[in-house]
Write a protein that holds these residues in place. Structure first.
Motif: not given
Length: 397
Positions: A80-107
């Motif tokens: 559930l923590s993973w799901v909450s991060y993915a969801r909230n990071a997605f919406f936070a990213a949309l509020r940031q200036p447009r990036p040239d590159v999105v760099f997403a890291s596991s785990p």
């Protein structure tokens, strides 16, 4: 005619567990991206420290935090923590200036899913960084049954991400065969190892209390600095500690198994073993070289036979410490090629610790010097940041 200034390129990093240098935890990305020229960068991370289980606010302006749910063990609450991060990071990213590159890291694997979605919506290039082989790591550590419905679903999602990434960053050389078997295009793969900057590990006794002053020391001072979890095999280390009462052992960090380890040490009267809380990375770097020998241990897991790139190994070597290691593959190869430590089977850990402890001071110092030189030349943050810089520049020309 006045030439207009070129807009700085932007990269947005999604990492659930990223930390600034003023905190304990994963500082890989702040150290790598902080060395880039011509790139603006931001890291979206969780606003909950999963080690202390407390909310925190980074003191680095490059960090953006998002709320996540907490967990105390590897059960559904962690998912559930993973799901909450993915969801909230997605919406936070949309509020940031447009990036040239999105760099997403596991785990975990949901972070890259969120990163891909952001990249598609913002018309950015998508870099998938794999720091842990998912779901293979979950199978190897017993949290997931191979061939189960969940495993098949995660495996399909893993392959789907590999196909959609513009580039795939891996931290271990040995993983290339694994990615080939998973159908990933070899041309997409770029190796950017975990690393350490030797100059950052100079002793700073002017700022921090020396490590030998924090615990009573007799004999050699051995240090383990890292997570105290099931994958670290610290139970076997305690078996070895009991056989070397004339030497001192310090375990720095926290994790799922720590309280059990503390209780066991007390019950067995291991007075030569001391536990310290996690330290901010800046402080750890300033005292780590005060030990005599670093300890790198992991459980015997099939996933580590595919390859490993352990931060703590590079930290020890950057600090000038000879290292005892029980992990085959890349860690063993590094120590052998640099002649900076000793690799043993886990059941020979006590004998290996004793062998290093009985070496004279000059021999240990020379081993530490060779290890530090190896990191400087091959695995420093500077060297790896240059590899990352080339990758990003090639994506956005």
């Amino acid at each position: 005619m006045v030439e207009q200034p070129t807009r700085a390129r932007r990269v947005l990093i999604l990492n659930h567990y990223a930390k600034p240098l003023s905190h304990a935890g994963g500082t890989r990305h702040v150290e790598l991206f902080g060395r880039l020229k011509g790139w603006e960068w931001s890291i979206i991370t969780a606003g909950l420290d999963h080690v202390t289980r407390r909310e925190y606010m980074p003191d680095d302006p490059h960090f953006v935090t998002v709320p996540v749910t907490g967990y105390t063990r590897n059960d559904h609450r962690r998912v559930l923590s993973w799901v909450s991060y993915a969801r909230n990071a997605f919406f936070a990213a949309l509020r940031q200036p447009r990036p040239d590159v999105v760099f997403a890291s596991s785990p975990h694997i949901l972070t890259p899913v969120a990163g891909w979605a952001v990249a598609r919506l913002r018309r950015s290039r998508f870099v998938l960084e794999v720091r842990d082989l998912w779901p293979e790591a979950m199978v190897s550590t017993g949290y997931l049954r191979r061939g189960s419905l969940t495993h098949r679903g995660l495996r399909a999602l893993e392959r789907w991400l590999y196909r959609r990434a513009d580039r795939i960053v891996i931290v271990a050389h040995g993983w290339r065969d694994y990615f080939a078997a998973a159908g990933a295009d070899p041309a997409k793969l770029t190796w950017v190892s975990n690393s350490a900057e030797p100059a950052d590990f100079d002793l700073r006794h002017d700022l921090y209390r020396p490590l030998p002053d924090r615990v009573p020391v007799r004999g050699r001072l051995f240090v383990f600095a890292g997570s105290h979890g099931p994958i670290n095999g610290l139970g076997r280390l305690l078996d070895a500690v009991a056989k070397l009462p004339e030497h001192t052992f310090v375990l720095i960090g926290d994790g799922h198994d720590k309280q059990d380890l503390v209780r066991r040490a007390k019950a067995e009267g291991l007075t030569n073993l001391h536990f310290l809380d996690p330290l901010p990375k800046e402080e750890l770097r300033g005292i780590l070289g005060g030990a005599d020998i670093g300890i790198h241990v992991l459980v015997d897991s099939p996933v580590y036979r595919l390859g490993a790139s352990p931060n703590k190994l590079y930290d020890y070597l950057a600090a000038g410490l000879p290292v005892i290691n029980n992990c085959p593959g890349e860690p063993e190869e590094i120590l052998a090629s640099s002649d900076s430590g000793l690799s043993v089977q886990t059941d020979e850990l006590a004998a290996g610790l004793r062998k290093l402890a009985e070496m004279d001071d000059s021999t240990l110092l020379e081993m530490g010097r060779r290890g530090r030189q190896y990191i400087e030349q091959h695995r420093s943050r500077t060297v790896m940041a240059e590899r990352l810089h080339r990758l990003l520049d090639e994506l956005v020309k």
